[in-house]
Design an enzyme around this catalytic site. Structure first.
Site, PDB file in Angstrom:
ATOM      1  N   ASP A 112       0.842  -1.199   0.000  1.00 25.02           N
ATOM      2  CA  ASP A 112       0.000   0.000   0.000  1.00 25.02           C
ATOM      3  C   ASP A 112       0.874   1.243   0.000  1.00 25.02           C
ATOM      4  O   ASP A 112       1.594   1.507   0.961  1.00 25.02           O
ATOM      5  CB  ASP A 112      -0.887   0.015   1.250  1.00 25.02           C
ATOM      6  CG  ASP A 112      -1.785   1.234   1.288  1.00 25.02           C
ATOM      7  OD1 ASP A 112      -2.891   1.173   0.729  1.00 25.02           O
ATOM      8  OD2 ASP A 112      -1.365   2.274   1.852  1.00 25.02           O
TER       9      ASP A 112
ATOM     10  N   TYR B  91       3.097   9.730  -0.423  1.00 27.71           N
ATOM     11  CA  TYR B  91       4.252   9.163   0.290  1.00 27.71           C
ATOM     12  C   TYR B  91       5.569   9.391  -0.459  1.00 27.71           C
ATOM     13  O   TYR B  91       6.637   9.172   0.082  1.00 27.71           O
ATOM     14  CB  TYR B  91       4.058   7.656   0.548  1.00 27.71           C
ATOM     15  CG  TYR B  91       2.768   7.263   1.236  1.00 27.71           C
ATOM     16  CD1 TYR B  91       1.947   8.212   1.848  1.00 27.71           C
ATOM     17  CD2 TYR B  91       2.344   5.941   1.269  1.00 27.71           C
ATOM     18  CE1 TYR B  91       0.753   7.858   2.460  1.00 27.71           C
ATOM     19  CE2 TYR B  91       1.159   5.571   1.883  1.00 27.71           C
ATOM     20  CZ  TYR B  91       0.354   6.532   2.468  1.00 27.71           C
ATOM     21  OH  TYR B  91      -0.821   6.164   3.063  1.00 27.71           O
TER      22      TYR B  91
ATOM     23  N   LYS C 241      -2.861   5.869  -4.227  1.00 28.56           N
ATOM     24  CA  LYS C 241      -3.974   6.790  -3.942  1.00 28.56           C
ATOM     25  C   LYS C 241      -3.714   8.140  -4.597  1.00 28.56           C
ATOM     26  O   LYS C 241      -2.551   8.563  -4.688  1.00 28.56           O
ATOM     27  CB  LYS C 241      -4.103   7.001  -2.417  1.00 28.56           C
ATOM     28  CG  LYS C 241      -3.962   5.734  -1.601  1.00 28.56           C
ATOM     29  CD  LYS C 241      -4.132   5.943  -0.105  1.00 28.56           C
ATOM     30  CE  LYS C 241      -3.746   4.685   0.657  1.00 28.56           C
ATOM     31  NZ  LYS C 241      -2.305   4.561   0.967  1.00 28.56           N
TER      32      LYS C 241
ATOM     33  N   HIS D 146      -7.812   9.556  -1.682  1.00 23.49           N
ATOM     34  CA  HIS D 146      -7.113   9.502  -0.395  1.00 23.49           C
ATOM     35  C   HIS D 146      -7.962  10.085   0.755  1.00 23.49           C
ATOM     36  O   HIS D 146      -7.985   9.539   1.850  1.00 23.49           O
ATOM     37  CB  HIS D 146      -5.773  10.239  -0.516  1.00 23.49           C
ATOM     38  CG  HIS D 146      -4.719   9.754   0.423  1.00 23.49           C
ATOM     39  ND1 HIS D 146      -3.387   9.681   0.101  1.00 23.49           N
ATOM     40  CD2 HIS D 146      -4.805   9.297   1.705  1.00 23.49           C
ATOM     41  CE1 HIS D 146      -2.696   9.204   1.130  1.00 23.49           C
ATOM     42  NE2 HIS D 146      -3.542   8.978   2.117  1.00 23.49           N
TER      43      HIS D 146
HETATM   44  N1  LIG Z   1      -5.266   6.239   3.821  1.00 17.79           N
HETATM   45  C1  LIG Z   1      -4.694   7.000   4.718  1.00 17.79           C
HETATM   46  O1  LIG Z   1      -5.061   8.164   4.937  1.00 17.79           O
HETATM   47  C2  LIG Z   1      -3.558   6.426   5.498  1.00 17.79           C
HETATM   48  C3  LIG Z   1      -3.053   7.118   6.614  1.00 17.79           C
HETATM   49  C4  LIG Z   1      -2.003   6.546   7.326  1.00 17.79           C
HETATM   50  C5  LIG Z   1      -1.481   5.317   6.934  1.00 17.79           C
HETATM   51  N2  LIG Z   1      -1.982   4.687   5.825  1.00 17.79           N
HETATM   52  C6  LIG Z   1      -1.438   3.379   5.367  1.00 17.79           C
HETATM   53  O2  LIG Z   1      -1.472   2.454   6.443  1.00 17.79           O
HETATM   54  C7  LIG Z   1      -0.156   1.962   6.681  1.00 17.79           C
HETATM   55  C8  LIG Z   1       0.027   1.620   8.132  1.00 17.79           C
HETATM   56  O3  LIG Z   1      -0.230   2.740   8.960  1.00 17.79           O
HETATM   57  P1  LIG Z   1       0.910   3.601   9.688  1.00 17.79           P
HETATM   58  O4  LIG Z   1       2.188   3.503   8.938  1.00 17.79           O
HETATM   59  O5  LIG Z   1       0.341   4.952   9.895  1.00 17.79           O
HETATM   60  O6  LIG Z   1       1.025   2.958  11.129  1.00 17.79           O
HETATM   61  P2  LIG Z   1       1.169   1.483  11.771  1.00 17.79           P
HETATM   62  O7  LIG Z   1       1.318   0.467  10.722  1.00 17.79           O
HETATM   63  O8  LIG Z   1       0.076   1.381  12.768  1.00 17.79           O
HETATM   64  O9  LIG Z   1       2.494   1.637  12.621  1.00 17.79           O
HETATM   65  C9  LIG Z   1       3.734   1.840  12.014  1.00 17.79           C
HETATM   66  C10 LIG Z   1       4.733   2.133  13.133  1.00 17.79           C
HETATM   67  O10 LIG Z   1       4.819   1.021  14.000  1.00 17.79           O
HETATM   68  C11 LIG Z   1       6.153   0.530  14.050  1.00 17.79           C
HETATM   69  N3  LIG Z   1       6.032  -0.930  14.086  1.00 17.79           N
HETATM   70  C12 LIG Z   1       5.688  -1.754  13.065  1.00 17.79           C
HETATM   71  N4  LIG Z   1       5.636  -3.027  13.476  1.00 17.79           N
HETATM   72  C13 LIG Z   1       5.938  -3.014  14.791  1.00 17.79           C
HETATM   73  C14 LIG Z   1       6.055  -4.036  15.787  1.00 17.79           C
HETATM   74  N5  LIG Z   1       5.825  -5.304  15.476  1.00 17.79           N
HETATM   75  N6  LIG Z   1       6.368  -3.671  17.055  1.00 17.79           N
HETATM   76  C15 LIG Z   1       6.590  -2.369  17.362  1.00 17.79           C
HETATM   77  N7  LIG Z   1       6.507  -1.362  16.460  1.00 17.79           N
HETATM   78  C16 LIG Z   1       6.177  -1.681  15.196  1.00 17.79           C
HETATM   79  C17 LIG Z   1       6.819   1.067  12.815  1.00 17.79           C
HETATM   80  O11 LIG Z   1       8.182   1.300  13.023  1.00 17.79           O
HETATM   81  P3  LIG Z   1       9.380   0.678  12.106  1.00 17.79           P
HETATM   82  O12 LIG Z   1       9.086   0.982  10.676  1.00 17.79           O
HETATM   83  O13 LIG Z   1      10.574   1.407  12.627  1.00 17.79           O
HETATM   84  O14 LIG Z   1       9.385  -0.779  12.421  1.00 17.79           O
HETATM   85  C18 LIG Z   1       6.107   2.411  12.624  1.00 17.79           C
HETATM   86  O15 LIG Z   1       6.671   3.380  13.480  1.00 17.79           O
HETATM   87  C19 LIG Z   1       0.722   3.108   6.175  1.00 17.79           C
HETATM   88  O16 LIG Z   1       2.069   2.734   6.014  1.00 17.79           O
HETATM   89  C20 LIG Z   1       0.012   3.486   4.914  1.00 17.79           C
HETATM   90  O17 LIG Z   1       0.309   2.565   3.876  1.00 17.79           O
HETATM   91  C21 LIG Z   1      -3.010   5.218   5.114  1.00 17.79           C
END
Ligand SMILES: NC(=O)c1ccc[n+]([C@@H]2O[C@H](COP(=O)([O-])OP(=O)(O)OC[C@H]3O[C@@H](n4cnc5c(N)ncnc54)[C@H](OP(=O)(O)O)[C@@H]3O)[C@@H](O)[C@H]2O)c1
Length: 289
Positions: free
Chosen positions: A61, A66, A91, A124
């Site tokens: 994704d 990004y 997106k 988005h």
């Molecule tokens: N549509 C939208 O508006 C929108 C908004 C936000 C996000 N997204 C999508 O959703 C995806 C996921 O959301 P997100 O990136 O916001 O947050 P997330 O996946 O909830 O959390 C990512 C964070 O958690 C850490 N992490 C990952 N696995 C871990 C584990 N097993 N233990 C401890 N920490 C861990 C990562 O650090 P490290 O990388 O250092 O491991 C990073 O800091 C995004 O990457 C994006 O593709 C979409």
């Protein structure tokens, strides 16, 4: 209508990573994928995507926002996995929706990704007064065959109602902030009623206090899993597709190791009770970008 879930277990992580949910147009999307928000360097995105695919991830994704679509494309290509086995989401960003430049933005994303189609293309954010026009552009892209499924992100019930009143195609997916502290039950039920698959962004609450929650910690300890694994298992077992982000190979493996255990009904109920309507990211009704 019963919501499809991933209740069963699998013989291997690889098999679980290959499990797919059928979207409302018949396209099959992996339940579990890698998100690459906040991976600004193309080389880092390429490395994470490649490492993930080597572990068996098949869904990635990204988003124009990004600024790593080129790196994602390099990672996809260098994995050597045939294109048709991969599921790529990107997106269209808000500025392009506001300016009526959706098709040009799509073409640019496709070029950066080095692909000739994407599997899922999302609006988005719900841009007031521009959603219907932008959705029509996505419907044209779908007809052109350069997108296999189209959907939205951050759409709340009123946004969906406005869109559904005018749409020829029902969105296949609504990607929303979703984790045990923000379960948005009425919205999820609304999506389910309309055949829209919910996908969780920030499923780990961006490694926030959720990962230290005492209820989740107790479940994790009993199952000899990590809290991240319990939360991600809860997503798919609840019928929510999920796309946790990490750039670390050990965490790519940790996060994906959720297919060989199941949460009990009592665990599911205990997690359902953690909902506190706590939003980490922007509010889709008041965002200002
Ligand atoms: N549509 C939208 O508006 C929108 C908004 C936000 C996000 N997204 C999508 O959703 C995806 C996921 O959301 P997100 O990136 O916001 O947050 P997330 O996946 O909830 O959390 C990512 C964070 O958690 C850490 N992490 C990952 N696995 C871990 C584990 N097993 N233990 C401890 N920490 C861990 C990562 O650090 P490290 O990388 O250092 O491991 C990073 O800091 C995004 O990457 C994006 O593709 C979409």
């Amino acid at each position: 209508m019963r919501r499809p879930t991933l209740a069963g277990t699998f013989a291997s992580v690889r098999e679980g990573l290959g499990a797919r949910v059928k979207l409302n147009n018949g396209v099959q999307m992996p339940w579990f994928g890698l998100g690459v928000f906040q991976v600004p360097r193309d080389s880092d995105a390429a490395a994470a995507v490649r490492a993930a695919i080597e572990l068996g991830y098949r869904s990635i994704d990204t988003a124009a926002l990004y600024r790593n679509e080129r790196g994602v494309g390099e990672g996809l290509k260098s994995s050597g996995v045939p294109r048709e086995e991969l599921f790529v989401t990107t997106k269209v960003w808000n500025d392009d929706i506001r300016a009526g430049r959706v098709e040009a933005a799509f073409n640019h994303s496709l070029k950066l990704l080095g692909l000739d189609y994407v599997d899922l293309y999302l609006l988005h954010w719900p841009i007031r007064g521009r959603s219907v026009e932008a959705w029509r552009a996505l419907e044209r892209l779908l007809r052109s065959g350069r997108v296999r499924a189209i959907g939205v992100s951050n759409y709340m019930i009123p946004h969906l109602e406005e869109l559904l009143a005018a749409a020829a195609v029902v969105p296949a997916v609504n990607q929303i902030e979703f984790h045990p502290y923000l379960q948005s039950k009425p919205l999820v039920a609304h999506c389910q009623r309309h055949g829209i698959q919910v996908e969780a962004w920030s499923p780990l609450q961006q490694a926030g206090p959720l990962l230290r929650d005492p209820v989740l910690t107790a479940i994790a300890r009993r199952l000899q899993r990590t809290v991240a694994q319990v939360v991600l298992r809860w997503d798919v077992q609840s019928g929510i597709a999920t796309i946790p982000k990490t750039v670390h190979p050990a965490r790519l493996a940790e996060n994906a190791a959720i297919f060989d255990f199941a949460l009990t009904d009592a665990d599911m109920a205990a997690i359902a009770a953690l909902d506190r309507n706590e939003r980490n990211g922007a509010d889709p009704f008041t965002f200002n970008f």
